[in-house]
Design a protein around this motif. Sequence first.
Motif, PDB file in Angstrom:
ATOM      1  N   CYS A  41       0.805  -1.230   0.000  1.00  0.00           N
ATOM      2  CA  CYS A  41       0.000   0.000   0.000  1.00  0.00           C
ATOM      3  C   CYS A  41       0.834   1.273   0.000  1.00  0.00           C
ATOM      4  CB  CYS A  41      -0.921   0.012   1.219  1.00  0.00           C
ATOM      5  SG  CYS A  41      -2.236  -1.179   1.098  1.00  0.00           S
ATOM      6  N   ILE A  42       2.110   1.158   0.170  1.00  0.00           N
ATOM      7  CA  ILE A  42       2.959   2.337   0.350  1.00  0.00           C
ATOM      8  C   ILE A  42       2.991   3.254  -0.871  1.00  0.00           C
ATOM      9  CG2 ILE A  42       5.155   1.353  -0.392  1.00  0.00           C
ATOM     10  CD1 ILE A  42       6.269   2.698   2.233  1.00  0.00           C
ATOM     11  N   LEU A  43       2.647   2.734  -2.021  1.00  0.00           N
ATOM     12  CA  LEU A  43       2.685   3.536  -3.245  1.00  0.00           C
ATOM     13  C   LEU A  43       1.435   4.399  -3.431  1.00  0.00           C
ATOM     14  CD1 LEU A  43       4.028   0.824  -5.712  1.00  0.00           C
ATOM     15  CD2 LEU A  43       5.331   2.590  -4.523  1.00  0.00           C
ATOM     16  N   PHE A  44       0.438   4.221  -2.568  1.00  0.00           N
ATOM     17  CA  PHE A  44      -0.859   4.846  -2.780  1.00  0.00           C
ATOM     18  C   PHE A  44      -1.163   5.924  -1.750  1.00  0.00           C
ATOM     19  CE2 PHE A  44      -1.006   0.526  -4.444  1.00  0.00           C
ATOM     20  CZ  PHE A  44      -1.376   0.772  -5.751  1.00  0.00           C
ATOM     21  N   SER A  45      -2.258   6.655  -2.009  1.00  0.00           N
ATOM     22  CA  SER A  45      -2.763   7.652  -1.076  1.00  0.00           C
ATOM     23  C   SER A  45      -4.287   7.502  -0.996  1.00  0.00           C
ATOM     24  CB  SER A  45      -2.374   9.064  -1.528  1.00  0.00           C
ATOM     25  OG  SER A  45      -2.968   9.347  -2.776  1.00  0.00           O
ATOM     26  N   PHE A  46      -4.935   8.322  -0.175  1.00  0.00           N
ATOM     27  CA  PHE A  46      -6.388   8.203  -0.003  1.00  0.00           C
ATOM     28  C   PHE A  46      -7.159   8.335  -1.316  1.00  0.00           C
ATOM     29  CE2 PHE A  46      -5.891   9.098   4.631  1.00  0.00           C
ATOM     30  CZ  PHE A  46      -6.577   7.982   5.077  1.00  0.00           C
ATOM     31  N   LYS A  47      -6.642   9.103  -2.249  1.00  0.00           N
ATOM     32  CA  LYS A  47      -7.359   9.259  -3.529  1.00  0.00           C
ATOM     33  C   LYS A  47      -7.410   7.940  -4.307  1.00  0.00           C
ATOM     34  CE  LYS A  47      -3.457  11.128  -6.219  1.00  0.00           C
ATOM     35  NZ  LYS A  47      -2.986   9.909  -6.742  1.00  0.00           N
ATOM     36  N   ASP A  48      -6.581   6.987  -3.939  1.00  0.00           N
ATOM     37  CA  ASP A  48      -6.540   5.679  -4.602  1.00  0.00           C
ATOM     38  C   ASP A  48      -7.338   4.620  -3.828  1.00  0.00           C
ATOM     39  OD1 ASP A  48      -4.602   6.605  -6.566  1.00  0.00           O
ATOM     40  OD2 ASP A  48      -3.103   6.492  -4.955  1.00  0.00           O
ATOM     41  N   TRP A  49      -8.291   5.050  -3.006  1.00  0.00           N
ATOM     42  CA  TRP A  49      -8.966   4.128  -2.103  1.00  0.00           C
ATOM     43  C   TRP A  49      -9.620   2.950  -2.821  1.00  0.00           C
ATOM     44  CZ3 TRP A  49     -14.235   3.306  -2.215  1.00  0.00           C
ATOM     45  CH2 TRP A  49     -14.995   4.230  -2.918  1.00  0.00           C
ATOM     46  N   LYS A  50     -10.162   3.152  -4.017  1.00  0.00           N
ATOM     47  CA  LYS A  50     -10.791   2.038  -4.742  1.00  0.00           C
ATOM     48  C   LYS A  50      -9.751   0.993  -5.137  1.00  0.00           C
ATOM     49  CE  LYS A  50     -14.687   4.590  -6.685  1.00  0.00           C
ATOM     50  NZ  LYS A  50     -15.297   5.101  -7.904  1.00  0.00           N
ATOM     51  N   LYS A  51      -8.601   1.456  -5.605  1.00  0.00           N
ATOM     52  CA  LYS A  51      -7.528   0.534  -5.969  1.00  0.00           C
ATOM     53  C   LYS A  51      -7.066  -0.253  -4.750  1.00  0.00           C
ATOM     54  CE  LYS A  51      -5.692   3.579  -9.530  1.00  0.00           C
ATOM     55  NZ  LYS A  51      -4.622   4.532  -9.840  1.00  0.00           N
ATOM     56  N   ILE A  52      -6.914   0.459  -3.626  1.00  0.00           N
ATOM     57  CA  ILE A  52      -6.421  -0.185  -2.411  1.00  0.00           C
ATOM     58  C   ILE A  52      -7.407  -1.238  -1.914  1.00  0.00           C
ATOM     59  CG2 ILE A  52      -5.832   0.191   0.008  1.00  0.00           C
ATOM     60  CD1 ILE A  52      -4.790   2.955  -0.904  1.00  0.00           C
ATOM     61  N   ILE A  53      -8.685  -0.919  -1.906  1.00  0.00           N
ATOM     62  CA  ILE A  53      -9.679  -1.908  -1.478  1.00  0.00           C
ATOM     63  C   ILE A  53      -9.617  -3.120  -2.401  1.00  0.00           C
ATOM     64  CG2 ILE A  53     -12.168  -2.375  -1.300  1.00  0.00           C
ATOM     65  CD1 ILE A  53     -12.456   0.441  -0.106  1.00  0.00           C
ATOM     66  N   GLY A  54      -9.447  -2.880  -3.698  1.00  0.00           N
ATOM     67  CA  GLY A  54      -9.301  -3.983  -4.646  1.00  0.00           C
ATOM     68  C   GLY A  54      -8.075  -4.826  -4.354  1.00  0.00           C
ATOM     69  N   LEU A  55      -6.960  -4.182  -4.036  1.00  0.00           N
ATOM     70  CA  LEU A  55      -5.727  -4.911  -3.726  1.00  0.00           C
ATOM     71  C   LEU A  55      -5.879  -5.740  -2.451  1.00  0.00           C
ATOM     72  CD1 LEU A  55      -3.129  -2.116  -4.559  1.00  0.00           C
ATOM     73  CD2 LEU A  55      -3.469  -4.249  -5.831  1.00  0.00           C
ATOM     74  N   VAL A  56      -6.425  -5.111  -1.418  1.00  0.00           N
ATOM     75  CA  VAL A  56      -6.618  -5.823  -0.146  1.00  0.00           C
ATOM     76  C   VAL A  56      -7.568  -7.000  -0.349  1.00  0.00           C
ATOM     77  CG1 VAL A  56      -7.567  -5.628   2.189  1.00  0.00           C
ATOM     78  CG2 VAL A  56      -6.089  -3.823   1.294  1.00  0.00           C
ATOM     79  N   THR A  57      -8.624  -6.788  -1.118  1.00  0.00           N
ATOM     80  CA  THR A  57      -9.605  -7.851  -1.364  1.00  0.00           C
ATOM     81  C   THR A  57      -9.007  -8.968  -2.215  1.00  0.00           C
ATOM     82  OG1 THR A  57     -11.395  -6.260  -1.134  1.00  0.00           O
ATOM     83  CG2 THR A  57     -11.923  -8.334  -2.234  1.00  0.00           C
ATOM     84  N   ALA A  58      -8.179  -8.637  -3.204  1.00  0.00           N
ATOM     85  CA  ALA A  58      -7.513  -9.675  -4.005  1.00  0.00           C
ATOM     86  C   ALA A  58      -6.660 -10.549  -3.100  1.00  0.00           C
ATOM     87  CB  ALA A  58      -6.658  -9.039  -5.104  1.00  0.00           C
ATOM     88  N   PHE A  59      -5.916  -9.913  -2.200  1.00  0.00           N
ATOM     89  CA  PHE A  59      -5.092 -10.661  -1.247  1.00  0.00           C
ATOM     90  C   PHE A  59      -5.973 -11.552  -0.368  1.00  0.00           C
ATOM     91  CE2 PHE A  59      -3.089 -10.977   2.943  1.00  0.00           C
ATOM     92  CZ  PHE A  59      -1.914 -11.617   2.601  1.00  0.00           C
ATOM     93  N   THR A  60      -7.059 -10.990   0.157  1.00  0.00           N
ATOM     94  CA  THR A  60      -7.945 -11.747   1.048  1.00  0.00           C
ATOM     95  C   THR A  60      -8.621 -12.904   0.309  1.00  0.00           C
ATOM     96  OG1 THR A  60      -8.319  -9.780   2.393  1.00  0.00           O
ATOM     97  CG2 THR A  60      -9.887 -11.574   2.659  1.00  0.00           C
ATOM     98  N   LEU A  61      -8.980 -12.705  -0.958  1.00  0.00           N
ATOM     99  CA  LEU A  61      -9.587 -13.797  -1.731  1.00  0.00           C
ATOM    100  C   LEU A  61      -8.620 -14.974  -1.875  1.00  0.00           C
ATOM    101  CD1 LEU A  61     -11.538 -11.929  -4.543  1.00  0.00           C
ATOM    102  CD2 LEU A  61     -12.493 -13.287  -2.666  1.00  0.00           C
TER     103      LEU A  61
END
Length: 190
Positions: A31-51
Motif C-alpha cells: 500500500c505504500i505507493l498509494f494515497s487516499f485518492k486511490d482508495w478504490k484501488k487499495i480496497i481492490g488490492l486488499v480484497t484480491a489478497f484476502t480472496l
Amino acid sequence: MTDFSLFLNEGIIHILDLDGLDHFYFIISFCILFSFKDWKKIIGLVTAFTLGHCMTLFLSGLELVTINANSVELLIPITILLSCLNNFYVLFNNKQSKQQLITTYIILLIFGLIHGLGFSNYIKMMLFDEESIILPLLGFNLGIELAQLLIVAGLLTVLSALQLLFKSKIRWIRLAINALIFLLVVMMML
C-alpha cells in the motif's frame, strides 16, 4: 458468542497481533505507493489478497491442500521482499502503469494463497472435527479483511500527514519506509 463472531474476532486479532509483524509489513509494502485518492484501488488490492487467502484456507480446511509449514514460513517473507522490490522499481522510475497495477492484483491474489497456507494450521487447530468450516472461515477472513483495512487507513493517514509536511520529499519518505521494511524482513528471515 456465535462461531461466526468468535472467528471474526480471531481474524482481527490475528492480523493486529504484534507477535506476527510479517502480515503488517506485507500490508504496508503493497500500500505504500498509494494515497487516499486511490482508495478504490487499495480496497481492490486488499480484497484480491484476502480472496487468495480465503481460497487457501478453505482448501486447507477441507484438507484438499497441504504444504510443509517450513516452506510456507520461508515463502511468506519472500513475498514481502518481492513486494518491496516492486516498490523500489516504481519509486525509482517515479511511475506506475495500468499494466503494472493489474499485475499487482494478480500477484496479491497469489501471495494471498501463500499467506493463507501460513494460517491453515492455526485455523485447523481452532476447528472441531464435527463442525462446519464455512461460517468460521468466512468470519475469520472477514476479520482479516477488516483488520487489513484498518492498517491501510492508518498507513494512509500517516502518509497523508507526511505529504502535507514534506510535500516534495514524499517519494523519498516512501523509499525510506520501503527500505526499512525490506531490512526488517531480511532480519526476520535470518
